[in-house]
Motif scaffolding. Structure first.
Motif, mmCIF file in Angstrom:
data_model
loop_
_atom_site.group_PDB
_atom_site.id
_atom_site.type_symbol
_atom_site.label_atom_id
_atom_site.label_comp_id
_atom_site.label_asym_id
_atom_site.label_seq_id
_atom_site.Cartn_x
_atom_site.Cartn_y
_atom_site.Cartn_z
ATOM 1 N N SER A 228 -3.826 3.677 -0.173
ATOM 2 C CA SER A 228 -4.276 3.000 -1.491
ATOM 3 C C SER A 228 -3.647 1.610 -1.418
ATOM 4 C CB SER A 228 -3.763 3.580 -2.492
ATOM 5 O OG SER A 228 -4.270 2.970 -3.828
ATOM 6 N N GLN B 199 -3.041 -2.100 -2.985
ATOM 7 C CA GLN B 199 -2.918 -3.068 -4.375
ATOM 8 C C GLN B 199 -2.962 -4.299 -4.018
ATOM 9 O OE1 GLN B 199 0.017 -0.487 -3.846
ATOM 10 N NE2 GLN B 199 -1.655 1.024 -4.283
ATOM 11 N N TYR C 42 0.812 -1.258 -0.010
ATOM 12 C CA TYR C 42 0.005 0.002 -0.026
ATOM 13 C C TYR C 42 0.838 1.330 -0.029
ATOM 14 C CZ TYR C 42 0.806 0.466 4.987
ATOM 15 O OH TYR C 42 1.224 0.316 6.463
ATOM 16 N N VAL D 250 -6.439 -5.898 -7.541
ATOM 17 C CA VAL D 250 -7.545 -4.998 -6.803
ATOM 18 C C VAL D 250 -6.923 -3.722 -6.235
ATOM 19 C CG1 VAL D 250 -9.639 -4.886 -5.128
ATOM 20 C CG2 VAL D 250 -9.332 -7.046 -6.811
ATOM 21 N N THR D 251 -7.562 -2.824 -6.254
ATOM 22 C CA THR D 251 -7.017 -1.361 -5.358
ATOM 23 C C THR D 251 -8.120 -0.960 -4.739
ATOM 24 O OG1 THR D 251 -5.613 -0.828 -7.444
ATOM 25 C CG2 THR D 251 -6.153 0.779 -5.661
ATOM 26 N N ILE D 252 -7.694 -1.077 -3.350
ATOM 27 C CA ILE D 252 -8.671 -0.441 -2.345
ATOM 28 C C ILE D 252 -8.135 0.880 -1.823
ATOM 29 C CG2 ILE D 252 -9.816 -1.090 -0.229
ATOM 30 C CD1 ILE D 252 -9.114 -3.903 -0.736
ATOM 31 N N ASN D 253 -9.059 2.134 -1.875
ATOM 32 C CA ASN D 253 -8.601 3.290 -1.393
ATOM 33 C C ASN D 253 -9.543 3.602 -0.037
ATOM 34 O OD1 ASN D 253 -6.899 3.871 -3.353
ATOM 35 N ND2 ASN D 253 -8.740 4.281 -4.988
ATOM 36 N N LEU D 254 -8.957 4.166 0.929
ATOM 37 C CA LEU D 254 -9.762 4.456 2.093
ATOM 38 C C LEU D 254 -8.727 5.436 2.868
ATOM 39 C CD1 LEU D 254 -8.156 3.085 4.643
ATOM 40 C CD2 LEU D 254 -8.991 0.912 3.582
#
Length: 217
Positions: free
Chosen positions: A175, A177, A146, A199-203
């Motif tokens: 972010s 990955q 990340y 998959v990319t996760i943003n928080l």
């Protein structure tokens, strides 16, 4: 017809002229003394000395960085720049950041900006510890890294010119990955033929930081 001046009268006249000239000479002497005694400008001792760039090291703990060690450059009185490495439960990372010190006080406010990246790590061991059981394909997500950026407001206290304690709170944007998400999706859907791209996760989350700074000239 001109009347001759006697020697006695001539001496009296010379004495009177001499007495009349003395005050003018004396009147000029105070002006010369005042000119000589004029005060010379002096530098203000209260002015801060010129700033000299400093170098140093930073040790801190926080989120999302974990434990961090950085090299530091303090080029200006109001600006610090640092670059270093971090270690958390997931793996190793790198980071860089700046600190802005708008005021020099006994306890000074700071604005800290930081960016970093944690390299791809295996989440399986961590999740196994949480669940107290071996991970399945659904939880065995590997190659997860990340990147993050943080902004925080803080305070610093310098008991000496070379030691500074600091802390701050703010917000961080993450972010993630995930390189091998297909195992999770296959297990969740009970379909072994499903394929998936990374998959990319943003928080976002709170950012916290406490640390010690040691500087050298």
């Amino acid at each position: 017809m001109t009347t001759p001046i006697s020697p006695k009268s001539a001496r009296m006249l010379a004495c009177m002229l001499a007495l009349g000239a003395v005050p003018s000479v004396q009147a000029q002497e105070p002006e010369e003394e005042e000119a000589e005694e004029a005060p010379t400008p002096q530098t203000d001792a209260s002015l801060a000395p010129p700033w000299k760039p400093r170098f140093g090291a930073v040790l801190d703990v926080g989120a999302p960085t974990g434990v961090g060690v950085s090299a530091l450059v303090h080029p200006l009185r109001w600006l610090r720049v640092q670059l270093g490495a971090t270690r958390n439960t997931l793996g190793f990372g790198v980071r860089g950041g700046t600190s802005i010190i708008p005021l020099e006080l006994f306890i000074s406010p700071t604005l800290d900006l930081e960016v970093g990246h944690v390299f791809k790590a295996d989440y399986g061991k961590l999740l196994s510890q949480w669940k107290d059981a071996p991970t399945t394909s659904a939880t065995n997500l590997r190659e997860v890294g990340y990147s993050y950026g943080s902004a925080s407001l803080g305070l610093q206290f310098s008991p000496s010119a070379y030691v500074t304690l600091f802390g701050g709170v703010g917000i961080s944007a993450w972010s993630f990955q995930v390189g091998e998400a297909k195992d999770f999706i296959r297990d969740a859907e009970s379909d072994p033929d499903i394929t998936a791209k990374p998959v990319t996760i943003n928080l976002t989350s709170p950012a916290l930081r406490l640390g010690l700074l040691v500087s050298f000239e």
